[in-house]
Design a protein around this motif. Structure first.
Motif, PDB file in Angstrom:
ATOM      1  N   UNK A   8      11.912  30.970  28.441  1.00 45.32           N
ATOM      2  CA  UNK A   8      11.882  30.449  26.625  1.00 45.32           C
ATOM      3  C   UNK A   8      10.950  29.853  26.366  1.00 45.32           C
ATOM      4  N   UNK A   9      10.449  28.936  27.222  1.00 45.20           N
ATOM      5  CA  UNK A   9       9.511  28.169  26.695  1.00 45.20           C
ATOM      6  C   UNK A   9       8.066  28.543  26.431  1.00 45.20           C
ATOM      7  N   UNK A  10       7.945  29.934  26.692  1.00 44.98           N
ATOM      8  CA  UNK A  10       6.682  30.803  26.353  1.00 44.98           C
ATOM      9  C   UNK A  10       6.684  31.478  25.132  1.00 44.98           C
ATOM     10  N   UNK A  11       7.937  32.000  24.747  1.00 39.05           N
ATOM     11  CA  UNK A  11       8.206  32.410  23.699  1.00 39.05           C
ATOM     12  C   UNK A  11       9.080  31.570  22.550  1.00 39.05           C
ATOM     13  N   UNK A  12       8.637  31.417  21.093  1.00 37.25           N
ATOM     14  CA  UNK A  12       9.521  30.722  19.782  1.00 37.25           C
ATOM     15  C   UNK A  12      10.312  31.691  20.104  1.00 37.25           C
ATOM     16  N   UNK A  13       9.885  32.799  19.759  1.00 38.71           N
ATOM     17  CA  UNK A  13      10.943  33.623  19.123  1.00 38.71           C
ATOM     18  C   UNK A  13      12.268  33.627  19.571  1.00 38.71           C
ATOM     19  N   UNK A  14      12.221  33.664  21.208  1.00 37.75           N
ATOM     20  CA  UNK A  14      13.321  33.303  22.296  1.00 37.75           C
ATOM     21  C   UNK A  14      14.276  31.637  22.556  1.00 37.75           C
ATOM     22  N   UNK A  15      13.412  31.499  21.926  1.00 35.07           N
ATOM     23  CA  UNK A  15      13.780  29.780  21.764  1.00 35.07           C
ATOM     24  C   UNK A  15      14.923  29.558  20.607  1.00 35.07           C
ATOM     25  N   UNK A  16      14.336  30.597  19.639  1.00 35.03           N
ATOM     26  CA  UNK A  16      15.282  30.730  18.653  1.00 35.03           C
ATOM     27  C   UNK A  16      16.500  31.259  18.407  1.00 35.03           C
TER      28      UNK A  16
END
Length: 372
Positions: free
Chosen positions: A21-29
């Motif tokens: 998740x830390x590598x993808x802001x889209x997945x964080x959201x």
């Protein structure tokens, strides 16, 4: 075309595990999107760099930044890699063994699909139609055939739907539309927009007033417009058309944004449905046809090389930069920073040889005239 002795060494791709998740802001959201299969063929995030000398050469009144998607992959860069990481992940998850796509004979998308598809263990085929011959076109074609592409020569883009349709219901084939502009591929540029937003929030560049990109089959522009809207950046996408108007138009972009949102909601029902209107299409740089250089594009390419050591090509990226230059001259840009999204690979692929010496025996009869 080709045989096992001519196949390149396969490079293992990580396809099973999506990025943390830390590598993808889209997945964080939207954490539910972690379930979407991805291939590990991209080097992300790509850098953003300010280009003051090029801004001055183009006559911009504000700062100019470059998004370096030309460095998006190790084998080959450009905008196709972000799409392919999702499309190859989809094909692997579905148990496919063959990929088939389409484009012009010098297609960046077809070449990227062959390089990364073959490295991941797929057989790759493509329906390819003629375009004006340049050294770059010849070099791409040579690299594509050297990498193991099985080509289907066709006379016109009008034949593309027929060739792809023949394989649509074959359980072994993953059909990838030209440019990778299927909803699953467009997700790559929704993610790219969230990547850009994270770079803005980290202070790596100011919020762009406008993001300039070449408009071909529409997936890159659609993904950026949708992603910027959802990431909360008040940036407009200026899509400079480089392909026939029946393909590259505002309706295509809107259709892809709707279809991509539906695809994303299949994995995360919290993903919203929004109206996307933060884009415009510039039709003035097309010139005599797809792949035909224009004087404005040649000037823009020379300015980019001289002022920013940035290599562009006259089919896509130089026409996009020419569109930006014209807007700057005519007062057609909103006030504020400009971001030019460089979609042309700065990584020369293996087998790239405009002379075609090593692949003459692989050339279909229809294409032998491309090499002297």
């Amino acid at each position: 075309m080709g045989n096992s002795a001519e196949r390149p060494v396969r490079i293992p791709l990580k396809t099973a595990t999506p990025p943390a998740l830390a590598e993808s802001p889209l997945l964080e959201r939207f954490p539910g999107l972690e379930a979407i299969p991805r291939a590990g063929c991209a080097r992300l995030p790509t850098a953003v760099e300010e280009a003051p000398a090029l801004a001055a050469a183009l006559g911009l009144r504000g700062p100019l930044w470059i998004k370096r998607d030309d460095r998006s992959g190790a084998l080959y860069g450009g905008n196709k890699i972000r799409k392919l990481r999702f499309l190859l992940g989809q094909a692997r998850a579905a148990g496919k063994s063959h990929l088939i796509t389409a484009g012009a004979i010098g297609s960046h998308h077809s070449l990227a699909t062959t390089l990364y598809g073959r490295a991941a263990g797929f057989e790759v085929e493509a329906a390819l139609f003629p375009q004006p011959a340049t050294d770059h076109v010849r070099g791409n074609l040579a690299a594509n055939l050297a990498a193991g592409l099985r080509p289907h020569p066709i006379r016109s883009p009008l034949a593309v739907p027929w060739v792809l349709a023949r394989h649509r219901f074959d359980a072994h084939y993953q059909v990838i539309p030209g440019g990778g502009s299927a909803p699953r591929g467009v997700i790559g540029y929704v993610e790219a927009a969230f990547e850009l937003a994270a770079q803005v929030h980290a202070g790596q560049l100011p919020t762009p007033a406008v993001v300039v990109v070449a408009l071909g089959t529409g997936g890159t522009a659609a993904g950026l417009a949708l992603g910027l809207r959802l990431a909360g950046l008040a940036s407009q996408v200026l899509a400079v058309r480089v392909i026939d108007r029946v393909i590259g138009n505002a309706r295509t972009i809107r259709r892809l944004t709707v279809a991509t949102q539906r695809e994303l909601r299949r994995f995360d029902p919290t993903f919203p449905l929004v109206r996307v209107a933060n884009f415009s299409v510039d039709h003035r740089q097309f010139g005599a046809g797809y792949g035909h250089p224009t004087p404005a594009a040649e000037t823009a390419a020379a300015q980019a090389l001289e002022s920013a050591d940035l290599t562009l090509e006259t089919t896509y990226t130089a026409k996009a930069l020419a569109g930006l230059a014209e807007r700057a001259r005519n007062g057609g840009l909103p006030a504020g920073p400009v971001l030019f999204w460089n979609t042309f690979s700065s990584v020369r692929p293996p087998g790239y040889d405009p002379s075609g010496r090593e692949i003459r025996h692989l050339l279909p009869v229809e294409w032998r005239g491309y090499f002297k």
